[in-house]
Motif scaffolding. Structure first.
Motif, short mmCIF file in Angstrom:
data_model
loop_
_atom_site.label_atom_id
_atom_site.label_comp_id
_atom_site.label_asym_id
_atom_site.label_seq_id
_atom_site.Cartn_x
_atom_site.Cartn_y
_atom_site.Cartn_z
N THR A 179 0.86 -1.19 0.00
CA THR A 179 0.00 0.00 0.00
C THR A 179 0.89 1.23 0.00
O THR A 179 1.87 1.30 0.74
N GLN A 180 0.56 2.20 -0.85
CA GLN A 180 1.33 3.44 -0.93
C GLN A 180 0.57 4.55 -0.23
O GLN A 180 -0.64 4.68 -0.37
N ILE A 181 1.32 5.37 0.52
CA ILE A 181 0.73 6.46 1.29
C ILE A 181 1.46 7.75 0.93
O ILE A 181 2.68 7.77 0.75
N LYS A 182 0.68 8.85 0.84
CA LYS A 182 1.30 10.16 0.64
C LYS A 182 0.55 11.19 1.48
O LYS A 182 -0.61 11.02 1.81
N VAL A 183 1.26 12.25 1.86
CA VAL A 183 0.72 13.35 2.64
C VAL A 183 0.84 14.61 1.81
O VAL A 183 1.90 14.87 1.24
N ARG A 184 -0.24 15.38 1.74
CA ARG A 184 -0.20 16.67 1.05
C ARG A 184 -0.38 17.79 2.06
O ARG A 184 -1.28 17.74 2.89
N ALA A 185 0.50 18.79 1.98
CA ALA A 185 0.39 19.99 2.80
C ALA A 185 -0.24 21.07 1.92
O ALA A 185 0.30 21.42 0.87
N PHE A 186 -1.40 21.58 2.33
CA PHE A 186 -2.12 22.59 1.56
C PHE A 186 -1.86 23.97 2.15
O PHE A 186 -1.80 24.13 3.36
N TYR A 187 -1.73 24.96 1.29
CA TYR A 187 -1.58 26.33 1.72
C TYR A 187 -2.38 27.24 0.79
O TYR A 187 -2.73 26.86 -0.32
N THR A 188 -2.70 28.44 1.28
CA THR A 188 -3.49 29.40 0.51
C THR A 188 -2.69 30.66 0.32
O THR A 188 -2.05 31.16 1.24
N SER A 189 -2.72 31.17 -0.91
CA SER A 189 -2.05 32.42 -1.23
C SER A 189 -2.89 33.15 -2.26
O SER A 189 -3.29 32.57 -3.28
N ASN A 190 -3.16 34.41 -2.00
CA ASN A 190 -3.98 35.24 -2.89
C ASN A 190 -5.30 34.57 -3.22
O ASN A 190 -5.78 34.59 -4.36
#
Length: 106
Positions: free
Chosen positions: A81-92
């Motif tokens: 099983t493959q796992i990934k983490v995404r870090a979200f950010y907001t700009s403009n």
């Protein structure tokens, strides 16, 4: 870290976002606890997983507290099983993300 320039309405704003790095993955029976480094300017994280044979990733969880840097999968025993983490950010007013390298359950 990723440094991107967002251009809108004739102004330029530079936002620096770290690419999440998985620090550890501790397996215990059918559970696995994933830990990653906290990233600057992150608004929230999303965890995705893909079982062997699946074509696409499934969103497993959304972590709304940007200071939270771990997640425990329960009932995750499939080797490969493959796992990934995404870090979200907001700009403009736009939301984008940076993704960890994949972690594969062994």
């Amino acid at each position: 870290a990723y440094s991107g320039k967002d251009v809108s309405y004739g102004t330029t704003k530079t936002v620096t976002v770290g690419v999440p790095t998985i620090l550890s993955a501790k397996k215990s029976g059918e559970s696995i606890t994933l830990k990653w480094a906290q990233q600057s300017n992150t608004v929230y994280y999303r965890i995705y997983a893909k079982a062997p044979g699946d074509a696409e990733y499934t969103k497993v969880a959304t972590i709304t507290n940007p200071k939270t840097t771990s997640y425990t999968f329960k009932q995750l025993s499939a080797q490969g099983t493959q796992i990934k983490v995404r870090a979200f950010y907001t700009s403009n007013g736009k939301t984008t993300y940076a993704t960890t390298p994949l972690y594969t359950v062994k």
